[in-house]
Design a protein around this motif. Sequence first.
Motif, PDB file in Angstrom:
ATOM      1  N   CYS A  73       0.856  -1.186   0.000  1.00 23.94           N
ATOM      2  CA  CYS A  73       0.000   0.000   0.000  1.00 23.94           C
ATOM      3  C   CYS A  73       0.887   1.229   0.000  1.00 23.94           C
ATOM      4  N   ARG A  74       0.639   2.131  -0.941  1.00 19.86           N
ATOM      5  CA  ARG A  74       1.437   3.355  -1.030  1.00 19.86           C
ATOM      6  C   ARG A  74       1.197   4.299   0.136  1.00 19.86           C
ATOM      7  N   ILE A  75       0.065   4.133   0.838  1.00 24.04           N
ATOM      8  CA  ILE A  75      -0.240   5.036   1.962  1.00 24.04           C
ATOM      9  C   ILE A  75      -0.460   4.246   3.249  1.00 24.04           C
ATOM     10  N   TYR A  76       0.237   3.144   3.408  1.00 24.01           N
ATOM     11  CA  TYR A  76       0.008   2.240   4.535  1.00 24.01           C
ATOM     12  C   TYR A  76      -0.033   2.971   5.885  1.00 24.01           C
ATOM     13  N   ALA A  77       0.884   3.861   6.147  1.00 24.46           N
ATOM     14  CA  ALA A  77       0.949   4.550   7.438  1.00 24.46           C
ATOM     15  C   ALA A  77      -0.252   5.454   7.689  1.00 24.46           C
ATOM     16  N   ILE A  78      -0.912   5.905   6.627  1.00 21.32           N
ATOM     17  CA  ILE A  78      -2.049   6.826   6.783  1.00 21.32           C
ATOM     18  C   ILE A  78      -3.329   6.240   6.193  1.00 21.32           C
ATOM     19  N   ARG A  79      -3.364   4.918   5.989  1.00 19.93           N
ATOM     20  CA  ARG A  79      -4.529   4.267   5.382  1.00 19.93           C
ATOM     21  C   ARG A  79      -5.780   4.508   6.229  1.00 19.93           C
ATOM     22  N   PRO A  80      -6.957   4.494   5.582  1.00 24.13           N
ATOM     23  CA  PRO A  80      -8.205   4.737   6.314  1.00 24.13           C
ATOM     24  C   PRO A  80      -8.548   3.596   7.270  1.00 24.13           C
ATOM     25  N   GLU A  81      -9.452   3.877   8.168  1.00 32.39           N
ATOM     26  CA  GLU A  81      -9.857   2.924   9.200  1.00 32.39           C
ATOM     27  C   GLU A  81     -10.363   1.605   8.615  1.00 32.39           C
ATOM     28  N   VAL A  82     -11.123   1.649   7.530  1.00 28.26           N
ATOM     29  CA  VAL A  82     -11.647   0.424   6.929  1.00 28.26           C
ATOM     30  C   VAL A  82     -10.501  -0.520   6.554  1.00 28.26           C
ATOM     31  N   CYS A  83      -9.383   0.023   6.172  1.00 25.44           N
ATOM     32  CA  CYS A  83      -8.219  -0.792   5.826  1.00 25.44           C
ATOM     33  C   CYS A  83      -7.538  -1.334   7.076  1.00 25.44           C
TER      34      CYS A  83
END
Length: 106
Positions: A73-83
């Motif tokens: 995931c390119r945004i793993y550290a800031i991924r949304p809650e659903v993720c």
Amino acid sequence: MSEPMSDQLDASPCQGCGACCAYSSNWPRFTIEEDDALDLIPPELVNDRLSGMRCENDRCCALDGEIARAVSCRIYAIRPEVCRICMPGDAECAMARRKFGLPALP
């Protein structure tokens, strides 16, 4: 020499799967995130309705790699809650893996 793919899958089932990130364009929907957290997600990765992640077909645009092989995931550290709440082996994981013909995780 790199590790065999099977060793990588054993170490991190999510990085060898990615099914949950390509299950449905309706799945990566924002729910309980604070506005400050959502503002961290690059605008080009947010859908036009501002209600979730942008997808191409059913695949989240933040997902890199090949489903069932190697993904990140390119945004793993800031991924949304659903993720964040989809866990390896839970009901949502099993449902997504079935779509791609993958066995459920133990």
